[in-house]
Design a protein around this motif. Structure first.
Motif, PDB file in Angstrom:
ATOM      1  N   VAL A 239     -10.225   9.883 -20.382  1.00  8.01           N
ATOM      2  CA  VAL A 239      -9.516  10.090 -21.654  1.00  8.01           C
ATOM      3  C   VAL A 239      -9.653  11.534 -22.133  1.00  8.01           C
ATOM      4  O   VAL A 239      -8.674  12.146 -22.587  1.00  8.01           O
ATOM      5  N   TYR A 240     -10.850  12.100 -22.039  1.00  8.63           N
ATOM      6  CA  TYR A 240     -11.048  13.486 -22.469  1.00  8.63           C
ATOM      7  C   TYR A 240     -10.186  14.443 -21.654  1.00  8.63           C
ATOM      8  O   TYR A 240      -9.576  15.377 -22.188  1.00  8.63           O
ATOM      9  N   ALA A 241     -10.137  14.221 -20.333  1.00 12.03           N
ATOM     10  CA  ALA A 241      -9.360  15.110 -19.465  1.00 12.03           C
ATOM     11  C   ALA A 241      -7.874  15.032 -19.795  1.00 12.03           C
ATOM     12  O   ALA A 241      -7.181  16.057 -19.877  1.00 12.03           O
ATOM     13  N   ILE A 242      -7.349  13.825 -20.002  1.00 12.60           N
ATOM     14  CA  ILE A 242      -5.931  13.670 -20.314  1.00 12.60           C
ATOM     15  C   ILE A 242      -5.591  14.342 -21.637  1.00 12.60           C
ATOM     16  O   ILE A 242      -4.585  15.062 -21.753  1.00 12.60           O
ATOM     17  N   GLY A 243      -6.420  14.108 -22.665  1.00 18.67           N
ATOM     18  CA  GLY A 243      -6.157  14.709 -23.970  1.00 18.67           C
ATOM     19  C   GLY A 243      -6.176  16.226 -23.928  1.00 18.67           C
ATOM     20  O   GLY A 243      -5.281  16.893 -24.477  1.00 18.67           O
ATOM     21  N   ALA A 244      -7.165  16.785 -23.251  1.00 16.34           N
ATOM     22  CA  ALA A 244      -7.273  18.246 -23.180  1.00 16.34           C
ATOM     23  C   ALA A 244      -6.128  18.859 -22.394  1.00 16.34           C
ATOM     24  O   ALA A 244      -5.530  19.866 -22.798  1.00 16.34           O
ATOM     25  N   VAL A 245      -5.786  18.244 -21.274  1.00 15.80           N
ATOM     26  CA  VAL A 245      -4.727  18.789 -20.432  1.00 15.80           C
ATOM     27  C   VAL A 245      -3.363  18.650 -21.101  1.00 15.80           C
ATOM     28  O   VAL A 245      -2.493  19.513 -20.937  1.00 15.80           O
ATOM     29  N   MET A 246      -3.156  17.590 -21.861  1.00  9.88           N
ATOM     30  CA  MET A 246      -1.897  17.438 -22.588  1.00  9.88           C
ATOM     31  C   MET A 246      -1.657  18.619 -23.525  1.00  9.88           C
ATOM     32  O   MET A 246      -0.558  19.181 -23.577  1.00  9.88           O
ATOM     33  N   VAL A 247      -2.684  19.014 -24.261  1.00 12.64           N
ATOM     34  CA  VAL A 247      -2.566  20.161 -25.163  1.00 12.64           C
ATOM     35  C   VAL A 247      -2.273  21.432 -24.373  1.00 12.64           C
ATOM     36  O   VAL A 247      -1.400  22.231 -24.738  1.00 12.64           O
ATOM     37  N   VAL A 248      -2.976  21.615 -23.265  1.00 13.35           N
ATOM     38  CA  VAL A 248      -2.786  22.803 -22.436  1.00 13.35           C
ATOM     39  C   VAL A 248      -1.352  22.869 -21.911  1.00 13.35           C
ATOM     40  O   VAL A 248      -0.683  23.913 -21.978  1.00 13.35           O
ATOM     41  N   TYR A 249      -0.851  21.750 -21.399  1.00 10.54           N
ATOM     42  CA  TYR A 249       0.491  21.740 -20.825  1.00 10.54           C
ATOM     43  C   TYR A 249       1.565  22.041 -21.862  1.00 10.54           C
ATOM     44  O   TYR A 249       2.522  22.782 -21.587  1.00 10.54           O
ATOM     45  N   LEU A 250       1.439  21.436 -23.038  1.00 10.58           N
ATOM     46  CA  LEU A 250       2.450  21.653 -24.071  1.00 10.58           C
ATOM     47  C   LEU A 250       2.453  23.103 -24.533  1.00 10.58           C
ATOM     48  O   LEU A 250       3.518  23.716 -24.715  1.00 10.58           O
ATOM     49  N   LEU A 251       1.277  23.680 -24.724  1.00  8.67           N
ATOM     50  CA  LEU A 251       1.197  25.087 -25.120  1.00  8.67           C
ATOM     51  C   LEU A 251       1.791  25.986 -24.039  1.00  8.67           C
ATOM     52  O   LEU A 251       2.524  26.946 -24.330  1.00  8.67           O
ATOM     53  N   MET A 252       1.487  25.675 -22.775  1.00 12.49           N
ATOM     54  CA  MET A 252       1.993  26.500 -21.690  1.00 12.49           C
ATOM     55  C   MET A 252       3.511  26.386 -21.565  1.00 12.49           C
ATOM     56  O   MET A 252       4.222  27.388 -21.424  1.00 12.49           O
ATOM     57  N   GLN A 253       4.012  25.155 -21.612  1.00 10.01           N
ATOM     58  CA  GLN A 253       5.459  24.943 -21.481  1.00 10.01           C
ATOM     59  C   GLN A 253       6.228  25.652 -22.596  1.00 10.01           C
ATOM     60  O   GLN A 253       7.193  26.385 -22.342  1.00 10.01           O
ATOM     61  N   ILE A 254       5.793  25.439 -23.825  1.00 12.93           N
ATOM     62  CA  ILE A 254       6.485  26.053 -24.959  1.00 12.93           C
ATOM     63  C   ILE A 254       6.357  27.566 -24.909  1.00 12.93           C
ATOM     64  O   ILE A 254       7.319  28.305 -25.163  1.00 12.93           O
ATOM     65  N   GLY A 255       5.159  28.049 -24.560  1.00 15.75           N
ATOM     66  CA  GLY A 255       4.945  29.488 -24.497  1.00 15.75           C
ATOM     67  C   GLY A 255       5.822  30.152 -23.448  1.00 15.75           C
ATOM     68  O   GLY A 255       6.432  31.200 -23.705  1.00 15.75           O
ATOM     69  N   VAL A 256       5.923  29.544 -22.272  1.00 14.74           N
ATOM     70  CA  VAL A 256       6.751  30.104 -21.201  1.00 14.74           C
ATOM     71  C   VAL A 256       8.219  30.124 -21.610  1.00 14.74           C
ATOM     72  O   VAL A 256       8.933  31.113 -21.401  1.00 14.74           O
ATOM     73  N   LEU A 257       8.690  29.060 -22.231  1.00 15.99           N
ATOM     74  CA  LEU A 257      10.089  28.986 -22.659  1.00 15.99           C
ATOM     75  C   LEU A 257      10.408  29.997 -23.748  1.00 15.99           C
ATOM     76  O   LEU A 257      11.575  30.342 -23.960  1.00 15.99           O
ATOM     77  N   GLY A 258       9.379  30.465 -24.452  1.00 10.01           N
ATOM     78  CA  GLY A 258       9.582  31.462 -25.489  1.00 10.01           C
ATOM     79  C   GLY A 258       9.567  32.890 -24.973  1.00 10.01           C
ATOM     80  O   GLY A 258       9.763  33.837 -25.744  1.00 10.01           O
TER      81      GLY A 258
END
Length: 489
Positions: A239-258
């Motif tokens: 659960v900890y790994a999924i929660g942490a990675v979800m935040v990382v992925y969303l920040l990375m995806q949005i950041g790259v698209l910007g």
């Protein structure tokens, strides 16, 4: 599993979470962001990562309940063995090992392929042959590093996990220093058209790519026999790994698209389509910074391969002890106490998968990684994902007294949601990959596994050519011994 062959419990919560995260955040998001954008046709590709996170979480709760109750080496193998032994003997665990010996190392092969892909940013003149040699060398190095004591690997995983965090953080920070909200959040007209078949095809492809990026949240379940206090540590590490990675992925995806135009990521001749993170760093901080971060990404990719081979090599180990796989896979290294043949076999298949990915699917519509991801997920869904959903229900009915340190919240809702998610991925696989036929290939491989099982069962004289042996190994009651063997004729 008793006596000298018992694996030592050396991996704590921090190391377990690091192993999961290292496997999850490997080369995946760095190479699949362009694939996700192409699937959705715009910056609304972020939907794919969100959907993947939801599926990973509900499926992770299934792994958490099963893993905490039955913390043995092999993960799914143990769960299917315990749940389906009553009616089909050893068929289901045999089929899982049969498929896992293929799909687990092939997942690692996509990581090696992605590593070589990013290496071309630093080595633009690399030829196909040179890339092949580099990839094989990477696999060989990973196997060599894993040829040692597990406690040493736990420490190494933490180091790799730290490098992974640095590389991901560098990309995210660089992206948000030059972030353009209009680029990231201006979606094409009719981007969300629930009545369009095109949207649902893109969603299914995006969900497949998304769950591929999250794969690895279950790595510690394969290491259940080596986890300290598994009833507490194993569910939390997932659960900890999924929660942490979800935040990382969303920040990375949005950041790259910007920072990078989404159209550039769909152009196979553009650097953004091949090395999108390097393109972000080059755009925001210059070539030198991009080269440094590319090196960190290469280390991150290697860490994911390392963690995947570590967990995957344990899959046939427990099966061999139960005579559900070749017995030689049950031998441990005489000094370092790890499964030797499992690690070697996974390394060989990983190398083969890498070479396969290098020489198939060269078009923009079907790049090698997209084809492999589709084939891997369809094979995995049948014998692992669907079967584990059924295993939770069967075990709650068949073994109500099984000690369950963790029981999933809102049961059976996570099972229903996970089932829907996996059905979408499987049902749309052929339509999303015309000409590849992943459904047919997956059914053929499982069918071949059934034939192999019947041949093996005839030789071993087990069901359906002999009695079923019901072993409720993890069922502990006040009146029963820890291991109960019952022969059913």
């Amino acid at each position: 599993m008793t006596g000298p062959q018992r694996l030592p419990r050396k991996i704590g919560l921090f190391q377990a979470t690091a192993i999961n995260m290292s496997q999850m955040v490997g080369i995946g998001p760095f190479v699949t962001i362009p694939l996700m954008v192409a699937a959705f046709g715009g910056p609304h590709a972020v939907i794919g990562f969100l959907a993947g996170a939801v599926l990973a979480l509900v499926d992770g709760l299934i792994w958490a309940e099963l893993g905490a109750a039955m913390p043995g080496a092999g993960g799914t193998y143990v769960y299917l063995r315990e749940a389906f032994q009553y009616r089909t003997g050893r068929l289901m665990p045999f089929l899982f090992v049969w498929t896992a010996m293929l799909f687990i190392p092939l997942i690692m092969s996509t990581g090696v392929q992605g590593l070589v892909q990013y290496l071309t940013y630093l080595w633009p003149s690399m030829t196909t042959g040179q890339g092949d040699i580099v990839g094989i060398a990477v696999v060989a190095l990973a196997v060599l590093l894993l040829w040692r004591k597990v406690e040493s690997i736990g420490k190494l995983a933490v180091v790799m996990w730290t490098v992974m965090l640095i590389s991901v953080t560098a990309v995210i920070l660089a992206a948000f220093t030059h972030f353009d909200a209009d680029m990231a959040f201006t979606w094409p007209d009719h981007a969300i058209d629930l009545g369009s078949n095109t949207f649902w095809l893109g969603f299914a492809s995006g969900l497949t790519i998304g769950i591929y990026d999250y794969l690895g949240y279950n790595t510690t379940a394969y290491l259940g026999a080596e986890i300290k206090n598994p009833g507490r540590v194993l569910p939390r590490s997932i659960v900890y790994a999924i929660g942490a990675v979800m935040v990382v992925y969303l920040l990375m995806q949005i950041g790259v698209l910007g920072v990078i135009k989404w159209q550039d990521m769909t152009d196979p001749d553009n650097i953004a389509a091949q090395s999108v993170a390097s393109a972000v760093l080059e755009t925001t901080m210059g070539k030198s910074a991009a080269q440094v971060v590319t090196v960190l990404i290469l280390i991150t990719a290697f860490a994911s391969v390392l963690a995947g081979l570590l967990g995957g090599s344990r899959v046939p180990f427990d099966a061999a002890h139960d005579r559900v796989f070749f017995r030689s896979f049950g031998k441990l290294h005489p000094r370092h106490r790890f499964p030797m043949l499992g690690l070697a076999a996974m390394g060989v298949v990983t190398a083969g998968g890498f070479l396969l990915a290098r020489h198939i699917g060269t078009s923009a519509t079907h790049p090698p990684l997209a084809v492999l991801i589709s084939l891997l997920t369809t094979v995995m869904v049948i014998v692992q994902s669907f079967a584990q959903i059924a295993a939770v229900v069967v075990l709650r009915r068949r073994q109500p007294n099984l000690t369950r340190p963790y029981k999933m919240l809102l049961y059976p809702l996570p099972l229903v949601l996970a089932g829907i998610g996996w059905l979408v991925i499987y049902g749309y696989a052929d339509k999303a990959n015309p000409g590849v036929h992943p459904i047919e290939w997956s059914l053929a491989w499982v069918g071949l596994g059934v034939v192999a099982y019947l041949i093996w069962a005839r030789f071993e004289k087990v069901w359906p050519f002999g009695p079923k042996e019901v072993r409720e190994e993890y069922l502990h009651t006040e009146s029963a011994e820890p291991d109960t063997d019952v022969v059913v004729s």
